[in-house]
Design an enzyme around this catalytic site. Structure first.
Site, PDB file in Angstrom:
ATOM      1  N   GLU A   1      11.594  16.353  13.758  1.00 40.42           N
ATOM      2  CA  GLU A   1      11.931  16.044  12.371  1.00 40.42           C
ATOM      3  C   GLU A   1      11.312  17.106  11.472  1.00 40.42           C
ATOM      4  O   GLU A   1      10.128  17.403  11.597  1.00 40.42           O
ATOM      5  CB  GLU A   1      11.362  14.666  12.028  1.00 40.42           C
TER       6      GLU A   1
ATOM      7  N   LYS B   1       0.842  -1.206   0.000  1.00 37.21           N
ATOM      8  CA  LYS B   1       0.000   0.000   0.000  1.00 37.21           C
ATOM      9  C   LYS B   1       0.873   1.250   0.000  1.00 37.21           C
ATOM     10  O   LYS B   1       1.267   1.750   1.055  1.00 37.21           O
ATOM     11  CB  LYS B   1      -0.949   0.038   1.214  1.00 37.21           C
TER      12      LYS B   1
ATOM     13  N   GLY C   1       7.251   5.030   7.665  1.00 36.08           N
ATOM     14  CA  GLY C   1       6.506   6.283   7.775  1.00 36.08           C
ATOM     15  C   GLY C   1       6.855   6.991   9.061  1.00 36.08           C
ATOM     16  O   GLY C   1       7.914   6.746   9.658  1.00 36.08           O
TER      17      GLY C   1
ATOM     18  N   GLU D   1       9.915   1.197  10.397  1.00 36.21           N
ATOM     19  CA  GLU D   1      11.007   2.053   9.893  1.00 36.21           C
ATOM     20  C   GLU D   1      10.498   3.485   9.956  1.00 36.21           C
ATOM     21  O   GLU D   1       9.726   3.921   9.096  1.00 36.21           O
ATOM     22  CB  GLU D   1      11.370   1.660   8.450  1.00 36.21           C
TER      23      GLU D   1
ATOM     24  N   THR E   1       6.472   8.509  13.051  1.00 38.71           N
ATOM     25  CA  THR E   1       6.320   7.894  14.374  1.00 38.71           C
ATOM     26  C   THR E   1       4.859   7.948  14.841  1.00 38.71           C
ATOM     27  O   THR E   1       4.355   6.975  15.426  1.00 38.71           O
ATOM     28  CB  THR E   1       7.246   8.614  15.374  1.00 38.71           C
TER      29      THR E   1
ATOM     30  N   CYS F   1      14.689   9.845   5.982  1.00 41.47           N
ATOM     31  CA  CYS F   1      14.611   9.556   7.415  1.00 41.47           C
ATOM     32  C   CYS F   1      15.961   9.593   8.105  1.00 41.47           C
ATOM     33  O   CYS F   1      16.068  10.011   9.244  1.00 41.47           O
ATOM     34  CB  CYS F   1      13.982   8.191   7.601  1.00 41.47           C
TER      35      CYS F   1
HETATM   36  P1  NAD Z   1       3.021   8.864   7.404  1.00 42.04           P
HETATM   37  O1  NAD Z   1       3.354   8.194   8.673  1.00 42.04           O
HETATM   38  O2  NAD Z   1       2.084  10.001   7.372  1.00 42.04           O
HETATM   39  O3  NAD Z   1       2.439   7.798   6.332  1.00 42.04           O
HETATM   40  C1  NAD Z   1       3.075   6.574   6.096  1.00 42.04           C
HETATM   41  C2  NAD Z   1       2.083   5.602   5.509  1.00 42.04           C
HETATM   42  O4  NAD Z   1       1.069   5.295   6.470  1.00 42.04           O
HETATM   43  C3  NAD Z   1       1.339   6.095   4.268  1.00 42.04           C
HETATM   44  O5  NAD Z   1       1.240   5.031   3.331  1.00 42.04           O
HETATM   45  C4  NAD Z   1      -0.034   6.454   4.807  1.00 42.04           C
HETATM   46  O6  NAD Z   1      -1.044   6.378   3.826  1.00 42.04           O
HETATM   47  C5  NAD Z   1      -0.212   5.385   5.858  1.00 42.04           C
HETATM   48  N1  NAD Z   1      -1.185   5.714   6.907  1.00 42.04           N
HETATM   49  C6  NAD Z   1      -1.538   6.930   7.356  1.00 42.04           C
HETATM   50  N2  NAD Z   1      -2.439   6.805   8.359  1.00 42.04           N
HETATM   51  C7  NAD Z   1      -2.631   5.482   8.547  1.00 42.04           C
HETATM   52  C8  NAD Z   1      -3.434   4.717   9.443  1.00 42.04           C
HETATM   53  N3  NAD Z   1      -4.193   5.291  10.374  1.00 42.04           N
HETATM   54  N4  NAD Z   1      -3.384   3.373   9.347  1.00 42.04           N
HETATM   55  C9  NAD Z   1      -2.608   2.757   8.434  1.00 42.04           C
HETATM   56  N5  NAD Z   1      -1.837   3.428   7.552  1.00 42.04           N
HETATM   57  C10 NAD Z   1      -1.843   4.777   7.617  1.00 42.04           C
HETATM   58  O7  NAD Z   1       4.440   9.250   6.873  1.00 42.04           O
HETATM   59  P2  NAD Z   1       4.810  10.130   5.647  1.00 42.04           P
HETATM   60  O8  NAD Z   1       4.513  11.546   5.931  1.00 42.04           O
HETATM   61  O9  NAD Z   1       4.262   9.487   4.424  1.00 42.04           O
HETATM   62  O10 NAD Z   1       6.406   9.897   5.612  1.00 42.04           O
HETATM   63  C11 NAD Z   1       7.304  10.653   6.342  1.00 42.04           C
HETATM   64  C12 NAD Z   1       7.860   9.852   7.491  1.00 42.04           C
HETATM   65  O11 NAD Z   1       8.411   8.619   7.058  1.00 42.04           O
HETATM   66  C13 NAD Z   1       8.990  10.596   8.141  1.00 42.04           C
HETATM   67  O12 NAD Z   1       8.843  10.552   9.532  1.00 42.04           O
HETATM   68  C14 NAD Z   1      10.221   9.812   7.714  1.00 42.04           C
HETATM   69  O13 NAD Z   1      11.311   9.944   8.574  1.00 42.04           O
HETATM   70  C15 NAD Z   1       9.688   8.428   7.655  1.00 42.04           C
HETATM   71  N6  NAD Z   1      10.542   7.557   6.835  1.00 42.04           N
HETATM   72  C16 NAD Z   1      11.230   6.526   7.434  1.00 42.04           C
HETATM   73  C17 NAD Z   1      12.086   5.716   6.696  1.00 42.04           C
HETATM   74  C18 NAD Z   1      12.873   4.592   7.336  1.00 42.04           C
HETATM   75  O14 NAD Z   1      13.277   3.673   6.626  1.00 42.04           O
HETATM   76  N7  NAD Z   1      13.127   4.610   8.641  1.00 42.04           N
HETATM   77  C19 NAD Z   1      12.220   5.935   5.329  1.00 42.04           C
HETATM   78  C20 NAD Z   1      11.516   6.971   4.757  1.00 42.04           C
HETATM   79  C21 NAD Z   1      10.668   7.776   5.522  1.00 42.04           C
END
Ligand code: NAD
Length: 493
Positions: A394, A185, A237, A259, A239, A293
């Protein structure tokens, strides 16, 4: 004359959902207007999956699992090799799609297809090497005791948008090589790369249902994580969303790999090679316009070189070519969306108001870029208070914070002061110092003097609010297997 890609060397695929052998172009979650971050123009209407499509995808993956786990491991390996080769054959197209989709400069994302190949082939090589072991039995040698490494079943993969092909590289190969089937997804903001990859999945000859794709938001994500047929979640995504999902799946006691975000410290000592340290410390945090990230966005600089380092850092950042992500010369592109741009500007002005540090460079809109694109000037705050908002939260944009330190202990204290623990970086020519610091730094990975992160054969992942579980290497493979223990009393017939 500018070295620009021909106007349209490729076209964006019209993304749909891949469920078993079906491609579906309508979702119960409605539609999303996808805009090119370089100029804000709408480039596609994206169907958003609702719970109904997600349920169908899970059922397709569950049906495919019984055959997929039983086929020869060498067949799984060969299919993954084929997919990896197909991605490399189409690498220019993937780079182009990545730049149009996220707004990352095409020059920066050109190496990602090769990384996909490396990660996928590394994982594929494990397919026929995931072995259990014979367990000794100190008290009863008539018992034959051994372990098996088994796949979980259906893995639910929830991805973020910042590196669509890289996120798939880190998850797909290991899950499939170990014999799992998957439902992916991606968010609605990055539907194209995953869809194009699915076309190659079909071309490679994967059985239908082994890999399914449902692009969508929170509704689709919730339907995926809460479904009882999904046996493990692989999430990338933020935290806060991870905490929400963890709460949703707690009643099911479902395992997950998290992650998450970071605010990684880069410790720069006076014995470092100044030129390399400046170049790395200026450019690395601004990769993908700071939307990564593990990027080293907090610079901790030894006090006796602070003035010279700051001056050279600003000069290096000022030299970056900002502009259209489709142009090869561009080194810094826009951020993903209007809302991301506004959030970053809000954070900059709030930090100015609060007096978190001195705004020494940037902070506004860059000149000579499309005013409708989502650009943010590279921004440097100096003399930042270690516990301030800009040093702790962040930003996920092109913002660097610089903090001086006098002693190693002070550097460690500042480096370890956030809620995160993804990466830490050291610039120093003193190997004994580096060894001392490795033990004390609180991070899942430590990278010294420009060593690369996210290699296919090394474990990648965080501590605390940066998550847990690992992707890459042997550790990453084992995340997608569970251990079964077998005891046979050989003295009885
Ligand atoms: P996000 O947490 O908003 O979304 C991540 C995913 O979760 C998306 O696919 C979103 O549609 C889904 N999502 C949102 N609400 C949900 C719910 N209630 N239930 C299930 N799924 C849900 O993150 P973002 O803004 O897309 O990404 C940015 C974050 O990702 C930053 O904090 C970044 O540091 C982190 N990130 C981490 C890594 C890693 O490998 N550690 C890599 C890239 C990005």
């Amino acid at each position: 004359m500018k070295n620009k890609e021909p106007k349209e060397p490729f076209s964006l695929p019209k993304p749909g959902f891949i469920i078993g052998d079906q491609c579906i172009y309508n979702g119960n979650g409605g539609n999303f207007e996808h805009r090119f971050p370089g100029n804000g123009e709408i480039q596609c209407q994206i169907p958003i999956a609702g719970a109904i499509e997600v349920e169908k995808a899970i059922l397709a993956a569950d049906t495919a699992f019984s055959d997929w786990k039983k086929i020869a491991a060498s067949k799984r390996r060969d299919l993954l090799f084929k997919l990896a080769d197909l991605v490399t054959e189409n690498s220019e197209e993937f780079a182009w799609i990545g730049a149009r989709e996220v707004g990352s400069p095409i020059s920066g994302v050109r190496m990602i297809p090769q990384k996909f190949e490396a990660w996928t082939k590394y994982a594929a090589g494990w397919a026929d090497k995931l072995e259990g072991r014979v367990v000794s039995n100190p008290r009863d040698d008539s018992v034959l005791d051994y372990t098996l490494l088994e796949p979980y079943g259906v893995i639910g993969m929830i991805l973020t948008w910042n590196g669509p092909l890289m996120a798939l590289a880190m998850k797909l190969g290991p899950a499939l090589a170990a014999g799992n089937t998957v439902v992916i997804k991606p968010p609605e903001s990055t539907p194209f790369t995953a869809f194009r990859l699915m076309q190659l999945v079909q071309q490679a000859g994967f059985p239908p249902g082994v890999i399914n794709l449902v692009t969508g938001g929170a509704e689709a994500g919730q339907a995926l994580v809460k479904h009882p047929l999904v046996k493990k979640i692989a999430f990338t995504g933020g935290t806060q969303i991870a905490k929400n999902i963890a709460t949703s799946i707690a009643p099911l006691l479902k395992p997950a790999i998290w992650e998450l975000g970071g605010k990684s410290a880069n410790l720069i000592f006076s014995d470092a090679d100044m030129q390399s340290a400046v170049r790395y410390s200026a450019r690395q945090p601004l990769f993908l316009a700071g939307q990564g990230c593990i990027l080293p966005t907090r610079l901790l600089v030894e006090k006796n070189i602070e003035a010279e380092f700051t001056e050279r850092l600003i000069a290096e950042v000022a030299s970056l070519q900002i502009g259209d992500p489709m142009e090869y010369e561009t080194e810094l592109g826009p951020v993903i969306s209007k809302s991301a741009q506004s959030r970053i500007f809000d954070m900059i002005s709030k930090s100015k108001e609060l007096g978190d540090g001195t705004l020494s460079f940037g902070g506004g809109l860059p000149k000579d870029v499309d005013p409708n694109g989502y650009f943010v000037e590279p921004t440097i705050f100096t003399n930042v208070k270690p516990n301030s908002l800009i040093a702790q939260k962040e930003c996920f944009g092109p913002v660097i914070v610089l903090m001086p330190f006098k002693t190693e202990d002070e550097a460690i204290e500042i480096a370890n002061s956030t809620a995160f623990g993804l990466g830490a970086y050291i610039q120093s020519s003193d190997i004994s110092r580096c060894n001392r610091l490795i033990e004390k730094l609180h991070a899942g990975g430590i990278f010294i003097n420009g060593a690369p992160t996210a290699r296919e054969n090394a474990p990648f992942g965080g501590l605390e609010f940066s998550g847990f579980g690992r992707e890459g290497g042997r550790d990453g493979m084992l995340e997608y297997t569970r251990v079964k223990n077998i005891g046979i009393n050989t003295s009885r017939q």
